[in-house]
Enzyme design. Structure first.
Site, PDB file in Angstrom:
ATOM      1  CE  LYS A 143      -2.172  -1.192   3.807  1.00 26.40           C
ATOM      2  NZ  LYS A 143      -1.806  -2.600   4.013  1.00 26.40           N
ATOM      3  CB  THR A 144       3.613   2.385   2.197  1.00 21.84           C
ATOM      4  OG1 THR A 144       2.885   2.223   3.412  1.00 21.84           O
ATOM      5  CG2 THR A 144       4.503   3.616   2.321  1.00 21.84           C
ATOM      6  CD  GLU A 176      -0.249   2.947   3.617  1.00 27.09           C
ATOM      7  OE1 GLU A 176       0.006   1.999   4.379  1.00 27.09           O
ATOM      8  OE2 GLU A 176       0.577   3.821   3.302  1.00 27.09           O
TER       9      GLU A 176
END
Length: 464
Positions: free
Chosen positions: A121-122, A165
Site C-alpha cells: 500500500k505505502t 493509503e
C-alpha cells in the site's frame, strides 16, 4: 478553492500524533489552517516537523495535555482505553474520532484514490503521489511512510485528487468512498482482528462496495486472494473492474519486467498498445505496484504515457528497500517487510541486486500474534538469505503470548537449511554483523519495529 476544515476538526487533539497514519492527517489539517495539538510517547523528527507546521506536540501522555477547548480527540486503534488523555476527553465530553473517520472527512469533495491490500500500500500510494505531483496536478496525499524525495508522508495540495493509503488491519478502510479503489492483494494477516479468510473477504467486499457509483476497482489478476475478491464483486453494476498483472487475462497486462540493478524496466500492454517505463526501485513486486498505480491514474483520465514517465520519478519510501549507506564495501539497506509474502518479495529483489555477492539479513519479528500464525513461513523466507540474524519479537501494541518467541522462526529457518543466528540483545547486533560481513555484501535490516534504528549503527561499526 481549498477544501474547508470540517467543523469537528478545527481544534483537533491527536493521541499518538507521531504515528505514520496519525501524523499525516495532522499535517494536512495544519496545512489547511486547523489549530492542531497532540501527544506522542517520545520525541521524533515527525514531532518536530509537526511543530514547524504550527502544531503543539507534547511528549508523553497526560490528562493536562488535552486543551479544554479541543473540538475533538483523534485516536487510532492502537490507543488503549486507559489512556489518560482519552479519559480526560470523556470528562470534558470532547467527541472522540477514529483516525479513519478524520481522514474520510478530509477526502470529502475531492476525487480520491484509496490504496488497499495486505502489503504494497505505502509504495503504490507513494508512486501515485509522486507521479501526480510531477505532472503538476498538485494532489493531496496521506501515506504510511515518508517519501524519499519530499521527506514527508502527507501534504495538502491545491488539486482535485486525494491519494490515501487505506488500512484493512482494523477494517477502517471501510470508511472511505473513493472514486478509484486499488486492491493489490488479499491475504490473511492481522490475526488479532480477523479469524479467517472469510472475514478478510467480507471486509474487502465492504471496502469495494463503498466505491462511488461509476467508479473503478483496480485489482491484481495474479494474486489468488485478489482473484477470489474479483469474482465476489463482479456483479456490482455500478463498478468498473480493471485487472492488472502478468496473467494473460489481465486488462493491463505486464508483458515483461527486466531487472536493471536497483531499478526495473517494465513493459505493459494497455488498450492494445505496448508501453515501456522505468521503475526506480528493484524487484518484481515493486514493478507490479507501479502498474497498479498506472492503471488507477488512467482510470481518472490521466494519459498513460505521461503517467508512466512520471512514475519513473519515484525514488522510494523510507523503510521500503531504502539504501542507508555503504561502509567497508558493504551496503546496508532497510526493509519494512514483516509478513512472509513481503519478506520473500524483498529478499528475492535483493538477491537479484546482490548478483554474486552475499545477502545478510537482520530480521526482527513484529507482533506475537503474527509470529504465532506465520512464524514458520517467516523462517522459510529467511532461507533466501546467505545468513540471518533474528532478534526477539517486537511487541508493538501487544502483550506476550505464552510460548511464542523468535525460536519459532529460527527453528523453521534451520529446518529449511538456513544459516541463522539468534541475538537477544539488539545492542550487540552491529558487532555480530561486522564479524560476518565482507566487502561486496548486502546487509538488509528487516521488520516493522525498531530494527530500522540499527542501519546507521551497523554502518558506523563497519567504518571502524
Amino acid at each position: 478553492m481549498a477544501p474547508a476544515i470540517p467543523s469537528a476538526m478545527e481544534r483537533p487533539h491527536f493521541i499518538g500524533i507521531g504515528g505514520a497514519g496519525m501524523s499525516g492527517i495532522a499535517k494536512i489539517l495544519a496545512q489547511r489552517g486547523a489549530k492542531v495539538a497532540g501527544s506522542d510517547a517520545k520525541e521524533s523528527a515527525t514531532a518536530e516537523s509537526l511543530r514547524e507546521l504550527g502544531a503543539t506536540v507534547h511528549i508523553g501522555h497526560a490528562a493536562e495535555h488535552l486543551a479544554s477547548d479541543a473540538s475533538c480527540v483523534v485516536v487510532s486503534s492502537a490507543i488503549r482505553a486507559d489512556n489518560p488523555e482519552l479519559a480526560r476527553a470523556a470528562e470534558l465530553s470532547v467527541p472522540v474520532v477514529h483516525r479513519s473517520d478524520a481522514l474520510a472527512s478530509l477526502m470529502t469533495g475531492l476525487r480520491s484514490i484509496a490504496v488497499a491490500g495486505t502489503h504494497g500500500k505505502t509504495t503504490t500510494t507513494s508512486m501515485l503521489a509522486v507521479a501526480l505531483t510531477e505532472l503538476g496536478l498538485d494532489p493531496s496525499y496521506a501515506i504510511g511512510g515518508d517519501l524519499a524525495g519530499p521527506g514527508t508522508n502527507a501534504r495538502h495540495g491545491g488539486g482535485e485528487i486525494f491519494v490515501a493509503e487505506a488500512d484493512e488491519s482494523d477494517r477502517s478502510f471501510q470508511k472511505y468512498d473513493p472514486e478509484v479503489a486499488i486492491v493489490l492483494n488479499v491475504e490473511l494477516d492481522h490475526h488479532a482482528n480477523y479469524a479467517s479468510m472469510d472475514e478478510i473477504y467480507d471486509s474487502f467486499e465492504t471496502f469495494v462496495g463503498k466505491v462511488v457509483p461509476g467508479g473503478t476497482l483496480v485489482i491484481s489478476a495474479d494474486q489468488s486472494g485478489a482473484v477470489e475478491l474479483t469474482q465476489r464483486v463482479r456483479d456490482l453494476s455500478t463498478l468498473k473492474v480493471v485487472t492488472y498483472g502478468e496473467s494473460p487475462s489481465a486488462d493491463v497486462r505486464v508483458h515483461k519486467i527486466t531487472p536493471r540493478g536497483l531499478t526495473s524496466e517494465v513493459t505493459v500492454l494497455l488498450d492494445g498498445r505496448f508501453l515501456t517505463f522505468t521503475v526506480s526501485v528493484p524487484g518484481r513486486h515493486y514493478a507490479l505496484n507501479a502498474v497498479a498505480a498506472l492503471a488507477a491514474g488512467v482510470a481518472l483520465g490521466i494519459p498513460a504515457h505521461n503517467l508512466a514517465s512520471a512514475i519513473g520519478k519515484y525514488t522510494g519510501v523510507k523503510r521500503r528497500l531504502q539504501l542507508k549507506g555503504e561502509a567497508a564495501g558493504v551496503q546496508v539497506i532497510d526493509s519494512y517487510a514483516h509478513h512472509p509474502t513481503e519478506m520473500t518479495a524483498d529478499l528475492e529483489a535483493m538477491r537479484g541486486a546482490a548478483a554474486d555477492s552475499r545477502l545478510l539479513v537482520v530480521f526482527q519479528p513484529h507482533l506475537f500474534s503474527r509470529t504465532q500464525e506465520l512464524g514458520t513461513e517467516m523462517g522459510q523466507a529467511l532461507a533466501l538469505a546467505d545468513a540471518s540474524v533474528v532478534l526477539d519479537i517486537y511487541p508493538a501494541r501487544e502483550d506476550p503470548i505464552p510460548g511464542i518467541t523468535s525460536a519459532l522462526i529460527i527453528d523453521a529457518a534451520r529446518a529449511a537449511d538456513a544459516d541463522v543466528t539468534a541475538v537477544h540483545d539488539k545492542a550487540t547486533v552491529p558487532d555480530v554483523v561486522a564479524g560476518m560481513a565482507k566487502p561486496g555484501d548486502l546487509v538488509l535490516t528487516m521488520g516493522a519495529g525498531d530494527v530500522t534504528d540499527l542501519g546507521p549503527v551497523i554502518l558506523a561499526r563497519l567504518s571502524n
